[in-house]
Every structure is written in C-alpha cells, then in structure tokens.
Design a protein around this motif. Structure first.
Motif, mmCIF file in Angstrom:
data_model
loop_
_atom_site.group_PDB
_atom_site.id
_atom_site.type_symbol
_atom_site.label_atom_id
_atom_site.label_comp_id
_atom_site.label_asym_id
_atom_site.label_seq_id
_atom_site.Cartn_x
_atom_site.Cartn_y
_atom_site.Cartn_z
ATOM 1 N N ASN A 23 0.800 -1.232 0.000
ATOM 2 C CA ASN A 23 0.000 0.000 0.000
ATOM 3 C C ASN A 23 0.827 1.273 0.000
ATOM 4 O OD1 ASN A 23 -2.587 -1.050 -0.210
ATOM 5 N ND2 ASN A 23 -2.717 -1.413 1.994
ATOM 6 N N ASN A 24 1.919 1.325 0.725
ATOM 7 C CA ASN A 24 2.727 2.544 0.810
ATOM 8 C C ASN A 24 3.946 2.515 -0.107
ATOM 9 O OD1 ASN A 24 1.208 3.986 2.830
ATOM 10 N ND2 ASN A 24 1.831 2.352 4.214
ATOM 11 N N PHE A 25 4.022 1.510 -0.964
ATOM 12 C CA PHE A 25 5.169 1.336 -1.842
ATOM 13 C C PHE A 25 4.866 1.838 -3.249
ATOM 14 C CE2 PHE A 25 6.189 -1.580 1.502
ATOM 15 C CZ PHE A 25 7.565 -1.659 1.511
ATOM 16 N N LYS A 26 5.908 2.298 -3.910
ATOM 17 C CA LYS A 26 5.835 2.686 -5.320
ATOM 18 C C LYS A 26 6.596 1.631 -6.117
ATOM 19 C CE LYS A 26 7.855 6.146 -8.334
ATOM 20 N NZ LYS A 26 8.734 7.299 -8.353
ATOM 21 N N LYS A 27 6.002 1.143 -7.173
ATOM 22 C CA LYS A 27 6.654 0.155 -8.030
ATOM 23 C C LYS A 27 7.686 0.861 -8.902
ATOM 24 C CE LYS A 27 5.557 -3.531 -11.272
ATOM 25 N NZ LYS A 27 4.457 -4.272 -11.909
ATOM 26 N N ILE A 28 8.941 0.377 -8.880
ATOM 27 C CA ILE A 28 9.993 0.999 -9.697
ATOM 28 C C ILE A 28 10.532 0.043 -10.758
ATOM 29 C CG2 ILE A 28 10.677 2.654 -7.926
ATOM 30 C CD1 ILE A 28 13.113 0.787 -7.384
ATOM 31 N N HIS A 29 10.116 -1.214 -10.699
ATOM 32 C CA HIS A 29 10.616 -2.278 -11.563
ATOM 33 C C HIS A 29 9.581 -3.385 -11.465
ATOM 34 C CE1 HIS A 29 12.992 -5.984 -12.223
ATOM 35 N NE2 HIS A 29 13.892 -5.259 -12.845
ATOM 36 N N ASP A 30 9.556 -4.298 -12.420
ATOM 37 C CA ASP A 30 8.591 -5.401 -12.342
ATOM 38 C C ASP A 30 8.671 -6.143 -11.013
ATOM 39 O OD1 ASP A 30 7.566 -4.873 -14.807
ATOM 40 O OD2 ASP A 30 8.698 -6.450 -15.843
ATOM 41 N N LYS A 31 9.868 -6.178 -10.427
ATOM 42 C CA LYS A 31 10.067 -6.939 -9.197
ATOM 43 C C LYS A 31 10.713 -6.108 -8.091
ATOM 44 C CE LYS A 31 10.651 -11.335 -11.621
ATOM 45 N NZ LYS A 31 11.543 -12.499 -11.758
ATOM 46 N N ALA A 32 10.513 -4.796 -8.098
ATOM 47 C CA ALA A 32 11.115 -3.938 -7.070
ATOM 48 C C ALA A 32 10.166 -2.806 -6.688
ATOM 49 C CB ALA A 32 12.440 -3.360 -7.561
ATOM 50 N N PHE A 33 10.176 -2.503 -5.379
ATOM 51 C CA PHE A 33 9.275 -1.496 -4.823
ATOM 52 C C PHE A 33 10.030 -0.643 -3.815
ATOM 53 C CE2 PHE A 33 6.849 -5.099 -6.180
ATOM 54 C CZ PHE A 33 5.690 -4.571 -6.720
ATOM 55 N N VAL A 34 9.622 0.627 -3.696
ATOM 56 C CA VAL A 34 10.249 1.518 -2.719
ATOM 57 C C VAL A 34 9.166 2.163 -1.850
ATOM 58 C CG1 VAL A 34 10.321 3.549 -4.235
ATOM 59 C CG2 VAL A 34 11.949 3.345 -2.350
ATOM 60 N N TYR A 35 9.486 2.283 -0.584
ATOM 61 C CA TYR A 35 8.632 2.976 0.391
ATOM 62 C C TYR A 35 9.452 4.176 0.832
ATOM 63 C CZ TYR A 35 5.640 3.288 4.649
ATOM 64 O OH TYR A 35 4.776 3.679 5.639
ATOM 65 N N ASN A 36 9.106 5.368 0.327
ATOM 66 C CA ASN A 36 9.855 6.579 0.674
ATOM 67 C C ASN A 36 9.594 6.969 2.121
ATOM 68 O OD1 ASN A 36 9.001 7.331 -2.544
ATOM 69 N ND2 ASN A 36 11.123 7.347 -1.965
ATOM 70 N N HIS A 37 10.630 7.418 2.791
ATOM 71 C CA HIS A 37 10.557 7.898 4.181
ATOM 72 C C HIS A 37 10.011 6.840 5.146
ATOM 73 C CE1 HIS A 37 11.375 11.703 2.277
ATOM 74 N NE2 HIS A 37 10.278 11.597 1.586
ATOM 75 N N PHE A 38 10.394 5.592 4.936
ATOM 76 C CA PHE A 38 9.972 4.515 5.838
ATOM 77 C C PHE A 38 10.497 4.763 7.252
ATOM 78 C CE2 PHE A 38 10.598 0.243 7.695
ATOM 79 C CZ PHE A 38 9.289 -0.228 7.625
ATOM 80 N N LEU A 39 11.752 5.244 7.335
ATOM 81 C CA LEU A 39 12.355 5.624 8.618
ATOM 82 C C LEU A 39 12.505 7.142 8.652
ATOM 83 C CD1 LEU A 39 15.325 3.061 8.804
ATOM 84 C CD2 LEU A 39 13.059 2.841 9.850
ATOM 85 N N ASN A 40 12.335 7.753 9.826
ATOM 86 C CA ASN A 40 12.547 9.198 9.896
ATOM 87 C C ASN A 40 14.046 9.500 10.048
ATOM 88 O OD1 ASN A 40 13.330 9.516 12.713
ATOM 89 N ND2 ASN A 40 11.180 9.176 13.251
ATOM 90 N N ASP A 41 14.422 10.735 9.735
ATOM 91 C CA ASP A 41 15.832 11.127 9.727
ATOM 92 C C ASP A 41 16.517 10.909 11.069
ATOM 93 O OD1 ASP A 41 15.561 11.832 7.085
ATOM 94 O OD2 ASP A 41 15.809 13.982 7.402
ATOM 95 N N ASN A 42 15.843 11.257 12.166
ATOM 96 C CA ASN A 42 16.464 11.096 13.487
ATOM 97 C C ASN A 42 16.777 9.637 13.788
ATOM 98 O OD1 ASN A 42 16.436 13.838 14.012
ATOM 99 N ND2 ASN A 42 14.459 13.765 15.064
ATOM 100 N N PHE A 43 15.858 8.743 13.444
ATOM 101 C CA PHE A 43 16.095 7.317 13.690
ATOM 102 C C PHE A 43 17.242 6.815 12.812
ATOM 103 C CE2 PHE A 43 14.573 2.738 13.448
ATOM 104 C CZ PHE A 43 15.139 2.398 14.671
#
Length: 182
Positions: A23-43
């Motif tokens: 749900n929070n992922f963007k498809k970038i390849h047939d077999k790859a996905f990215v979730y932007n800002h999954f971790l915050n900068d401080n962590f």
C-alpha cells in the motif's frame, strides 16, 4: 540428473507477490518497490551512530564494510508490521559502502536457507550520498535511495550498486523469507 532437492513447499508466485503490504510502496521495476521515508531522519542518524559506536565487528573487504548482524528490535518490528503473517524477516546487517566503491552484479537469492526460502532482499537507506544507485540491468532502471527509504526486490532480481561518488553509503540489508515446514 540434478541432485538438487527442490522442496514441494517452494513458495507459490502468490506467496512471493503477497509477502508484504504494498500500500505505501511505489513500483519501480517489475520486481522492485520503494517505500519513501519509511524511517525518519532522526532514527536513521541513531542507527548510523549505533553502527559506528564500535560495538559491531567490522570486516573490511575492498570498500565494503559489513557489520555484525543488527540487533535492533524497533527496525525488526517495523519490517514485521508490513510483512504478511506467513513471512519472516532476518539477516539484518549494517553495510557501509565507502566513497569510490561499488558492489558488482548479484542476486539476493531465491533459494533455500536454513529453515525456509529467501524471497525478497531489502535495503534501508540510513544516509544521503551521491552515486551508489541500485541498477537493474534487465530493465535498464536505476534507483537512487534517499535517507529513510526502504527498497525491496525479489531475490531472483539481478542488480548491482554503482560507484558511490561522495560520502559513504550507510544501509541496512535484510531479507524476507518463508518458513519451510518440511
């Protein structure tokens, strides 16, 4: 005749496709996905500080430092929250790819590991850097992760990491796997 024993419990394509909540992922390849800002900068900063604190063993290999397995329950729990109930996460490792270094062609694996099947490779980006793109040569796609991003690709996806041009590239790698109950 091959002596490789492929378990009848090898994951189905549906199990692989549904290993995590997209749900929070963007498809970038047939077999790859990215979730932007999954971790915050401080962590991310806390994790890098923990990595560099000296409590982890650092074998060095041509510009790649692979630290002892990560023992951070918060990260493991965050990955578990997005994973399907039948999928586990393991192999959390801090990685530092130094400036002017790269990581050649490889696959993270779609193979049997002790107790199960390695389905997806994961990368958590802890810092910003120049260069160091993940390149998927089969589809001529480049991905440049940013601090806090989570990248997942199937274990059978060929890829490499291009030269890191400035600053070191700090990441956590891990995999999602399915237990083989046989």
């Amino acid at each position: 005749m091959s002596d490789i024993n492929i378990s009848k419990n090898y994951p189905t394509q549906s199990e692989i496709d549904n290993a995590f909540d997209k749900n929070n992922f963007k498809k970038i390849h047939d077999k790859a996905f990215v979730y932007n800002h999954f971790l915050n900068d401080n962590f991310c900063d806390e994790l890098v500080e923990k990595m560099l604190s000296g409590q982890y063993k650092i074998p060095h290999n041509n510009g790649l430092r692979s630290y002892d397995p990560l023992v951070d329950e918060k990260v493991k729990n965050m990955i578990t929250e997005i994973s399907s109930p039948s999928i586990a996460s393991a192999g959390f490792t801090f990685i530092q790819i130094e400036e002017d270094s790269w990581l050649g062609d490889h696959r993270d694996g779609d193979y049997k590991i002790p107790g199960g099947w390695h389905l997806w490779g994961g990368v958590l980006y802890l810092t910003d850097f120049e260069g160091g793109d993940v390149v998927y040569p089969d589809q001529d796609i480049r991905f440049h992760g940013k601090k806090g991003d989570l990248l997942l690709h199937t274990g059978d996806t060929p890829h490499y990491v291009d030269y890191v041009k400035s600053k070191d590239r700090y990441i956590i790698t891990f995999y999602l796997w399915k237990e083989d109950k046989e």
